[in-house]
Structures are given as C-alpha cells and as structure tokens.
Motif scaffolding. Structure first.
Motif, PDB file in Angstrom:
ATOM      1  N   ALA A 105      -8.307   2.544  30.751  1.00  8.81           N
ATOM      2  CA  ALA A 105      -8.936   1.595  31.667  1.00  8.81           C
ATOM      3  C   ALA A 105     -10.455   1.668  31.567  1.00  8.81           C
ATOM      4  O   ALA A 105     -11.145   0.637  31.638  1.00  8.81           O
ATOM      5  CB  ALA A 105      -8.482   1.872  33.095  1.00  8.81           C
ATOM      6  N   ALA A 106     -10.982   2.864  31.404  1.00  5.73           N
ATOM      7  CA  ALA A 106     -12.438   3.020  31.251  1.00  5.73           C
ATOM      8  C   ALA A 106     -12.923   2.311  29.986  1.00  5.73           C
ATOM      9  O   ALA A 106     -13.974   1.650  29.986  1.00  5.73           O
ATOM     10  CB  ALA A 106     -12.798   4.504  31.209  1.00  5.73           C
ATOM     11  N   ILE A 107     -12.152   2.429  28.897  1.00  5.62           N
ATOM     12  CA  ILE A 107     -12.516   1.754  27.645  1.00  5.62           C
ATOM     13  C   ILE A 107     -12.478   0.236  27.827  1.00  5.62           C
ATOM     14  O   ILE A 107     -13.398  -0.484  27.415  1.00  5.62           O
ATOM     15  CB  ILE A 107     -11.566   2.187  26.514  1.00  5.62           C
ATOM     16  N   GLY A 108     -11.421  -0.255  28.460  1.00  8.22           N
ATOM     17  CA  GLY A 108     -11.316  -1.689  28.694  1.00  8.22           C
ATOM     18  C   GLY A 108     -12.424  -2.216  29.585  1.00  8.22           C
ATOM     19  O   GLY A 108     -12.962  -3.308  29.363  1.00  8.22           O
ATOM     20  N   TRP A 109     -12.791  -1.441  30.592  1.00 12.66           N
ATOM     21  CA  TRP A 109     -13.852  -1.840  31.524  1.00 12.66           C
ATOM     22  C   TRP A 109     -15.199  -1.934  30.813  1.00 12.66           C
ATOM     23  O   TRP A 109     -15.950  -2.886  31.016  1.00 12.66           O
ATOM     24  CB  TRP A 109     -13.914  -0.833  32.668  1.00 12.66           C
ATOM     25  N   LEU A 110     -15.492  -0.952  29.969  1.00  9.35           N
ATOM     26  CA  LEU A 110     -16.802  -0.874  29.318  1.00  9.35           C
ATOM     27  C   LEU A 110     -16.956  -1.877  28.174  1.00  9.35           C
ATOM     28  O   LEU A 110     -18.074  -2.240  27.815  1.00  9.35           O
ATOM     29  CB  LEU A 110     -17.046   0.540  28.797  1.00  9.35           C
TER      30      LEU A 110
END
Length: 269
Positions: free
Chosen positions: A68-73
C-alpha cells in the motif's frame, strides 16, 4: 451453509462435519471404534490454532501495508501501476481460492500486489475528495472489524443458516446491481460519476443507503470467516491452513475498506 467464503468452502478442513457424518454412516461399528481408538495423526505443534492463524494474518497484512505504501507513493509518477496491480491481484485471488493446498508464497504475493492497488486507489480518493478521507476509512474499517471480532468472541453473534441464506440473496443482488450500474456509466446512459448510486431518495444519495447495507454484509462475511477458522481449529486441520484463514480475512477486510471509502466519497461529493 448456503454461501461461504470460497477461500474456506472449497476446503474440507473448514467443513462443519456433514461430510464426516455421511462417511460414518457407511462404516461398521467396529471400523468406527478402531478409528476412535487410533491416536491423532498430527501432534499438537502441527495443527491449526487460533494464535497461529492470527500470526499469519498479521504477516499478511504487514506485506499488504508495504504494498500500500508503494501504491500510495507512485500514484502520480506511475499512475497505471495500481490499476495493473488490481488486475493481477484479482487473478492471484482466484488462484488462491481454487488451489487445494494453501501456498504461503502465493498468499503473500496476493497481499503485496493487492496492497499496491489499495494504496493507489486510496491516494486517488485522497486527491479527488479531500484530505483525511483515507484516515477516516481506515479508522471506520478498524472499528467494524474490532466490534465484529469482539461480538463473535463473546458469543453474542454467530453464523446461522437463515442469516447466511439472506446474505446469499443480498450478495447476488448487490453483484447484479454493481454490474448494471457499471454498464450504465461505461455506455454513457448516466452522466453521474456514481451512476445509479448518485440518485437521491429523500435527499439522501442511494449510494449511501446501499453502502450501509454492504458494510453490514461485509461484517457478516467476517463472522463467517471467524467461524470457519474456529471450525478448522476444532477439526485439528494441519497448521498450513492458518494461511487459508489469513487469506479469507484479508479478502473480506479489503472489500470492507473499499466500500467504506466509497461511502465517504459519495458523502463528500
């Protein structure tokens, strides 16, 4: 039950025992006695437990959060990454559902890829509907999961055949509604970005009314998930099926979060 999470229903480790009864009826009294006298084939350390299922669920959600952090960034720098992740995640979900034996690698892969999708679509909602919407959705999801788990653990709520039949009818109806609504949007029948969900009844968008009902459905789906895990522990299923329990809960929680996110977006729109 009329409808089960497919992650569990395709596996005998989580069955309620009707199959065992049918087999027992075809066995002689001596055969049953011999089976009863035979010691368990699996030692305690190799059977499924609630604690082990919780640990595997925590690991799965940890991987999901990293994704989720990768997708958000990357939602702006690589805008189509989360869309592709959503498609791959759907394929991995089907693979995990139809596999007879749970695969930790595939389940964790699903968690990571689906995490990228969840992070990307969350960032999109945050940009489109104002800051704070994701935080509200996360808090609301945690509250629903926590309350449902507490009620289940206390014995105040349980899965029943009647409730599950109603759940089945509601799920089929919701699926048909969602497909029709998507078709109306894609073919330009309605110019409302939410389609039929944007229609108002007494000043309240239909999407909000349906959304509340869907959240209740997702909460009951969680009850079914908890019930199946409990049944797997009672059946002394092999330890590896704790991954199946983790996968089932993860699918339901993601569905719940996305529905709450949509409710908040409709309310803000």
């Amino acid at each position: 039950m009329a409808l089960n999470n497919p992650a569990f229903s395709r596996n005998e480790a989580f069955s309620s025992g009707q199959g065992a009864v049918a087999v027992a009826q075809d066995m002689s009294a001596q055969q049953l006695q011999d089976m009863y006298n035979t010691p368990a084939t699996l030692p305690d350390r190799d059977v499924m437990t609630i604690e082990d299922s919780i640990a595997k669920s925590a690991a799965s959600f940890g991987v999901l959060l990293v994704g989720a952090a990768i997708g958000w960034l990357t939602v702006q720098s690589v805008p189509f990454l989360w869309i592709g992740a959503g498609i791959i995640g759907f394929v991995l979900a089907l693979v995990n559902i139809f596999k007879k034996e749970p695969s930790p690698a595939l389940i964790l892969a699903y968690a990571g890829v689906q995490g990228v999708f969840v992070g990307g679509i969350s960032a999109w909602y945050e940009l489109a509907y104002g800051g704070g919407i994701v935080a509200q959705a996360v808090i609301a999801t945690l509250v629903v999961v926590g309350v449902t788990l507490a009620l289940f653990a206390s014995g105040k709520i349980r899965a029943s055949k009647r409730a599950t039949k109603i759940f089945l009818v509601a799920m089929v109806g919701y699926l048909v509604f969602s497909l029709v609504n998507m078709g109306l949007i894609l073919f330009g029948v309605t110019d409302d970005p939410w389609g039929v969900r944007g229609m108002e009844i007494a000043g309240i968008p239909l999407g909000l009314i349906i959304g509340v009902l869907v959240v209740i459905m997702a909460a009951y789906s969680l009850v079914l998930d908890f019930d199946f895990i409990q049944q797997g522990v009672r059946n002394r299923a092999p330890k590896k099926y704790g991954w199946t329990g983790a996968f089932g809960i993860m699918v339901t929680v993601i569905w719940l979060y996305l529905e709450i996110l949509r409710i908040l977006a409709i309310a803000r729109d």
